[in-house]
Design an enzyme around this catalytic site. Structure first.
Site, PDB file in Angstrom:
ATOM      1  N   SER A 193       0.600  -1.020  -0.050  1.00  0.00           N
ATOM      2  CA  SER A 193      -0.026  -0.087  -0.059  1.00  0.00           C
ATOM      3  C   SER A 193       0.892   1.237   0.106  1.00  0.00           C
ATOM      4  O   SER A 193       0.104   2.389  -0.290  1.00  0.00           O
ATOM      5  CB  SER A 193      -0.921  -0.096   1.306  1.00  0.00           C
ATOM      6  OG  SER A 193      -0.169  -0.299   2.309  1.00  0.00           O
ATOM      7  N   GLU A 201      -4.033  -1.441   6.528  1.00  0.00           N
ATOM      8  CA  GLU A 201      -4.414   0.091   6.571  1.00  0.00           C
ATOM      9  C   GLU A 201      -5.749   0.143   7.364  1.00  0.00           C
ATOM     10  O   GLU A 201      -6.282  -0.685   7.556  1.00  0.00           O
ATOM     11  CB  GLU A 201      -4.487   0.494   5.057  1.00  0.00           C
ATOM     12  CG  GLU A 201      -2.988   0.483   4.370  1.00  0.00           C
ATOM     13  CD  GLU A 201      -2.036   1.294   4.728  1.00  0.00           C
ATOM     14  OE1 GLU A 201      -2.231   2.264   5.688  1.00  0.00           O
ATOM     15  OE2 GLU A 201      -0.769   1.074   4.351  1.00  0.00           O
ATOM     16  N   ASP A 254      -3.606  -8.335   9.084  1.00  0.00           N
ATOM     17  CA  ASP A 254      -2.191  -8.602   9.638  1.00  0.00           C
ATOM     18  C   ASP A 254      -1.375  -9.651   8.912  1.00  0.00           C
ATOM     19  O   ASP A 254      -1.852 -10.967   9.059  1.00  0.00           O
ATOM     20  CB  ASP A 254      -2.378  -8.986  11.064  1.00  0.00           C
ATOM     21  CG  ASP A 254      -0.875  -9.328  11.607  1.00  0.00           C
ATOM     22  OD1 ASP A 254      -0.046  -9.095  11.074  1.00  0.00           O
ATOM     23  OD2 ASP A 254      -0.899  -9.533  12.672  1.00  0.00           O
ATOM     24  N   ALA A 255      -0.403  -9.332   8.084  1.00  0.00           N
ATOM     25  CA  ALA A 255       0.102 -10.317   7.217  1.00  0.00           C
ATOM     26  C   ALA A 255       1.122 -11.156   7.911  1.00  0.00           C
ATOM     27  O   ALA A 255       1.278 -12.202   7.443  1.00  0.00           O
ATOM     28  CB  ALA A 255       1.168  -9.516   6.008  1.00  0.00           C
ATOM     29  N   LEU A 298       7.057  -5.671   3.629  1.00  0.00           N
ATOM     30  CA  LEU A 298       6.578  -5.258   4.861  1.00  0.00           C
ATOM     31  C   LEU A 298       7.505  -4.452   5.718  1.00  0.00           C
ATOM     32  O   LEU A 298       8.820  -4.655   5.823  1.00  0.00           O
ATOM     33  CB  LEU A 298       6.285  -6.359   5.800  1.00  0.00           C
ATOM     34  CG  LEU A 298       5.032  -7.222   5.439  1.00  0.00           C
ATOM     35  CD1 LEU A 298       4.886  -8.412   6.410  1.00  0.00           C
ATOM     36  CD2 LEU A 298       3.948  -6.730   5.179  1.00  0.00           C
ATOM     37  N   TYR A 357      18.615  -3.050   2.979  1.00  0.00           N
ATOM     38  CA  TYR A 357      19.401  -1.530   2.798  1.00  0.00           C
ATOM     39  C   TYR A 357      20.747  -1.788   3.289  1.00  0.00           C
ATOM     40  O   TYR A 357      20.858  -2.637   4.526  1.00  0.00           O
ATOM     41  CB  TYR A 357      18.561  -0.361   3.464  1.00  0.00           C
ATOM     42  CG  TYR A 357      19.183   0.794   3.433  1.00  0.00           C
ATOM     43  CD1 TYR A 357      19.508   1.408   2.172  1.00  0.00           C
ATOM     44  CD2 TYR A 357      20.003   1.442   4.426  1.00  0.00           C
ATOM     45  CE1 TYR A 357      19.879   2.537   2.003  1.00  0.00           C
ATOM     46  CE2 TYR A 357      20.494   2.529   4.338  1.00  0.00           C
ATOM     47  CZ  TYR A 357      20.498   3.149   2.873  1.00  0.00           C
ATOM     48  OH  TYR A 357      21.342   4.472   2.942  1.00  0.00           O
ATOM     49  N   TYR A 391      22.320   1.631  11.554  1.00  0.00           N
ATOM     50  CA  TYR A 391      21.279   0.947  10.733  1.00  0.00           C
ATOM     51  C   TYR A 391      21.960  -0.470  10.410  1.00  0.00           C
ATOM     52  O   TYR A 391      21.851  -1.543  11.002  1.00  0.00           O
ATOM     53  CB  TYR A 391      21.236   1.451   9.285  1.00  0.00           C
ATOM     54  CG  TYR A 391      20.122   0.739   8.448  1.00  0.00           C
ATOM     55  CD1 TYR A 391      18.692   1.388   8.486  1.00  0.00           C
ATOM     56  CD2 TYR A 391      20.364  -0.379   7.853  1.00  0.00           C
ATOM     57  CE1 TYR A 391      17.531   0.523   7.626  1.00  0.00           C
ATOM     58  CE2 TYR A 391      19.314  -1.016   7.190  1.00  0.00           C
ATOM     59  CZ  TYR A 391      18.123  -0.397   7.269  1.00  0.00           C
ATOM     60  OH  TYR A 391      17.077  -1.053   6.662  1.00  0.00           O
ATOM     61  N   VAL A 434      12.634   8.588   0.963  1.00  0.00           N
ATOM     62  CA  VAL A 434      11.746   8.969   2.006  1.00  0.00           C
ATOM     63  C   VAL A 434      10.265   8.265   2.127  1.00  0.00           C
ATOM     64  O   VAL A 434       9.548   8.010   1.124  1.00  0.00           O
ATOM     65  CB  VAL A 434      11.179  10.447   2.000  1.00  0.00           C
ATOM     66  CG1 VAL A 434      10.379  10.805   3.120  1.00  0.00           C
ATOM     67  CG2 VAL A 434      12.442  11.392   1.507  1.00  0.00           C
ATOM     68  N   THR A 435      10.144   7.224   2.899  1.00  0.00           N
ATOM     69  CA  THR A 435       8.690   6.401   3.125  1.00  0.00           C
ATOM     70  C   THR A 435       8.254   6.832   4.896  1.00  0.00           C
ATOM     71  O   THR A 435       9.197   7.254   5.615  1.00  0.00           O
ATOM     72  CB  THR A 435       8.991   5.046   2.916  1.00  0.00           C
ATOM     73  OG1 THR A 435       9.827   4.493   4.046  1.00  0.00           O
ATOM     74  CG2 THR A 435       9.551   4.857   1.652  1.00  0.00           C
TER      75      THR A 435
HETATM   76  P1  NAD Z   1       6.249   1.541   4.215  1.00  0.00           P
HETATM   77  O1  NAD Z   1       6.236   1.810   5.395  1.00  0.00           O
HETATM   78  O2  NAD Z   1       6.173   2.551   3.244  1.00  0.00           O
HETATM   79  O3  NAD Z   1       5.507   0.109   3.757  1.00  0.00           O
HETATM   80  C1  NAD Z   1       5.435  -0.810   4.702  1.00  0.00           C
HETATM   81  C2  NAD Z   1       4.357  -1.572   4.245  1.00  0.00           C
HETATM   82  O4  NAD Z   1       4.119  -2.702   4.844  1.00  0.00           O
HETATM   83  C3  NAD Z   1       2.726  -1.150   3.862  1.00  0.00           C
HETATM   84  O5  NAD Z   1       2.154  -1.389   2.845  1.00  0.00           O
HETATM   85  C4  NAD Z   1       1.978  -1.566   5.228  1.00  0.00           C
HETATM   86  O6  NAD Z   1       0.713  -1.413   5.158  1.00  0.00           O
HETATM   87  C5  NAD Z   1       2.811  -2.832   5.303  1.00  0.00           C
HETATM   88  N1  NAD Z   1       2.490  -3.545   6.543  1.00  0.00           N
HETATM   89  C6  NAD Z   1       3.063  -3.000   7.804  1.00  0.00           C
HETATM   90  N2  NAD Z   1       2.695  -4.100   9.069  1.00  0.00           N
HETATM   91  C7  NAD Z   1       1.827  -4.714   8.106  1.00  0.00           C
HETATM   92  C8  NAD Z   1       1.203  -5.737   8.840  1.00  0.00           C
HETATM   93  N3  NAD Z   1       1.360  -6.325  10.155  1.00  0.00           N
HETATM   94  N4  NAD Z   1       0.353  -6.547   8.084  1.00  0.00           N
HETATM   95  C9  NAD Z   1       0.166  -6.419   6.567  1.00  0.00           C
HETATM   96  N5  NAD Z   1       1.014  -5.225   6.173  1.00  0.00           N
HETATM   97  C10 NAD Z   1       1.747  -4.449   6.875  1.00  0.00           C
HETATM   98  O7  NAD Z   1       7.897   1.092   4.187  1.00  0.00           O
HETATM   99  P2  NAD Z   1       9.184   1.037   2.794  1.00  0.00           P
HETATM  100  O8  NAD Z   1       9.873   1.899   3.541  1.00  0.00           O
HETATM  101  O9  NAD Z   1       8.510   0.772   1.657  1.00  0.00           O
HETATM  102  O10 NAD Z   1       9.956  -0.394   3.365  1.00  0.00           O
HETATM  103  C11 NAD Z   1       9.345  -1.688   2.507  1.00  0.00           C
HETATM  104  C12 NAD Z   1      10.729  -2.526   2.744  1.00  0.00           C
HETATM  105  O11 NAD Z   1      11.665  -1.907   1.741  1.00  0.00           O
HETATM  106  C13 NAD Z   1      11.432  -2.898   3.988  1.00  0.00           C
HETATM  107  O12 NAD Z   1      11.846  -4.053   4.202  1.00  0.00           O
HETATM  108  C14 NAD Z   1      12.532  -1.958   4.034  1.00  0.00           C
HETATM  109  O13 NAD Z   1      13.600  -2.254   5.125  1.00  0.00           O
HETATM  110  C15 NAD Z   1      13.009  -1.712   2.607  1.00  0.00           C
HETATM  111  N6  NAD Z   1      13.864  -0.510   2.122  1.00  0.00           N
HETATM  112  C16 NAD Z   1      13.488   0.604   2.537  1.00  0.00           C
HETATM  113  C17 NAD Z   1      14.423   1.673   2.291  1.00  0.00           C
HETATM  114  C18 NAD Z   1      13.966   2.998   2.513  1.00  0.00           C
HETATM  115  O14 NAD Z   1      14.775   3.850   2.338  1.00  0.00           O
HETATM  116  N7  NAD Z   1      12.649   3.550   2.871  1.00  0.00           N
HETATM  117  C19 NAD Z   1      15.661   1.531   1.564  1.00  0.00           C
HETATM  118  C20 NAD Z   1      15.688   0.031   1.219  1.00  0.00           C
HETATM  119  C21 NAD Z   1      14.943  -0.831   1.610  1.00  0.00           C
END
Ligand code: NAD
Length: 392
Positions: free
Chosen positions: A49, A74, A110-111, A138, A224, A234, A273-274
């Site tokens: 999402s 969500e 909850d996944a 996730l 990451y 990190y 940025v997330t």
């Molecule tokens: P995000 O917070 O944007 O997305 C998280 C997603 O997980 C959402 O869709 C949320 O609904 C879902 N989620 C969380 N808990 C849940 C649950 N219990 N059940 C079902 N869905 C659930 O996060 P993101 O930054 O896109 O991170 C995703 C992956 O990418 C992670 O493994 C993160 O470590 C990795 N990552 C992120 C970055 C960064 O800079 N943001 C960089 C490299 C890798």
């Protein structure tokens, strides 16, 4: 009602339905402007999402015409609150996918639970038969173990010794020093239990046992690495231990899926940025400096550019998957280039509150942050009344 951002720390407690939709449409348009990809046709995205999961879903649907099933956690709107951004993102994605004649369904819950895994399997059996790609994206602060019921909480802490470095309050622009005490063994373990590979493995086992993985299945999870300045908090910290575990899980899954040609990969993505990355100490300051340098060099990418490149170039580019010596796909190649990192680390030495705006792209960081919740998009009239009640 009129919806404006309400910021609390690194969270915005409101989201704008039209703004979130505009953000999703922008990502779809980007993918549609790129060459099509001969890729997977039936895709399951877990964590679909927001952030990298949403971008993966968009890239699969609009570059490869894939049917997508998304799983996420969500909240819909209620009397007092707007829905969460991921809710609005999904409504917008599903609308556009269906208009394009693409299958798109979503499962909200909850996944980590057995029930959601089962509901997903039942949906795949009924609608798709099998899937060719499973994306595991996730990011969560907590996980309830489906077998024991125990709830684990992840922490973002260094390991072994106290860590001190610069950090920024990206709303006020104040650069301060943050001191983080080392994690206990229990905290390290809990973080691995939340963000490590166990749940990915449980998903893949459940899908395999139900017979819904196609021959040659690919599964992907995201990791990451990052630079020296964030290393202690990190990659060498609690979250890094979880990522080590996730990366080891990819090797185990590939071995387990060998008989039907399955492959599990970890893609090391760049810092963006997330909602999740804005909660990590030190990282937002690093990202603000990084964005400045990467934009200057014409190398800037957000989630969607990364995920399209992952599909078009690394996974489905018509050649063998290119991986590093640990078998990881490196989408952080531009971020980690020496010419980028050298400038970022020299800026890191100098950055302080007074020169933050000049040295970093803190403005870009702030606008990306607001955009995550549907605010600050050019074509959206934020003075207009909007119905927060959007159904999925
Ligand atoms: P995000 O917070 O944007 O997305 C998280 C997603 O997980 C959402 O869709 C949320 O609904 C879902 N989620 C969380 N808990 C849940 C649950 N219990 N059940 C079902 N869905 C659930 O996060 P993101 O930054 O896109 O991170 C995703 C992956 O990418 C992670 O493994 C993160 O470590 C990795 N990552 C992120 C970055 C960064 O800079 N943001 C960089 C490299 C890798």
């Amino acid at each position: 009602m009129m919806i404006q951002p309400k910021i609390r720390g690194f969270i915005c407690t409101t989201a704008h339905p039209a703004g979130c939709a505009a953000n999703v449409y922008e990502q779809i348009e980007y993918v549609k402007s790129q060459p099509a990809v001969e890729g997977p046709k039936r895709v399951l995205v877990i964590g679909a999402s927001t952030g990298y999961g949403l971008a993966s879903r968009i890239a699969a649907a609009f570059s490869a015409n894939a049917a997508t099933l998304g799983v996420f956690f969500e909240k819909p709107s209620s009397d007092q609150r707007t829905a969460t951004a991921g809710w609005y993102n999904t409504a917008a994605f599903e609308k556009k996918a269906r208009e394009a004649g693409l299958y798109a369904k979503s499962i909200n819950g909850d996944a980590f639970s057995d029930a959601i895994k089962q509901e997903t399997i039942d949906t795949i059996k009924k609608d798709l038969g099998q899937v060719d790609l499973v994306v595991y994206s996730l990011a969560s602060p907590r996980r309830a173990h489906p077998k024991t019921g125990e709830t684990f909480t992840s922490v973002l802490k260094p390991i072994g010794k106290t860590y001190q470095n610069k950090t920024v309050n990206f709303h006020s622009g104040e650069v301060t020093t943050v001191t983080l005490e080392p994690a206990t063994d229990e905290e390290i373990q809990q973080t691995v239990n939340v963000m490590g590979g166990e749940d990915w493995s449980m998903w893949m086992h459940a899908l395999r046992d139900a017979g819904v993985l196609a021959d040659g299945i690919v599964t992907l999870a995201y990791s990451y690495i990052g630079p020296e300045v964030t290393k202690a908090v990190y990659r060498d910290g609690t979250i890094g231990r979880a990522k080590d575990d996730l990366e080891a899980t990819a090797h185990t899954l590939t071995r387990e899926m060998r008989e039907f040609g399955g492959k599990a990969y970890v893609s090391v993505n760049k810092a963006v940025v997330t909602q999740s990355s804005s909660a990590i100490p030190v990282v937002p300051l690093y990202i603000s400096l990084l964005f400045n340098v990467m934009k200057e060099k014409g190398l800037h990418e957000g989630c969607i550019e990364q995920m399209y490149r992952l599909f078009a170039d690394r996974l489905y580019g018509g050649h063998d998957v290119v991986a590093d010596e640990q078998g990881r796909i490196r989408m952080d190649d531009y971020e980690m280039r020496d010419d980028v990192q050298d400038i970022v680390s020299s800026l890191w030495q100098k950055v302080e509150t007074a020169n933050l705006e000049a040295l970093s792209d803190i403005k870009g960081y702030r606008s990306e942050f607001l955009k995550l919740f549907g605010f600050g998009l050019a074509d959206v009239d934020y003075e207009e009344d909007v119905d927060p009640n959007v159904s999925l």
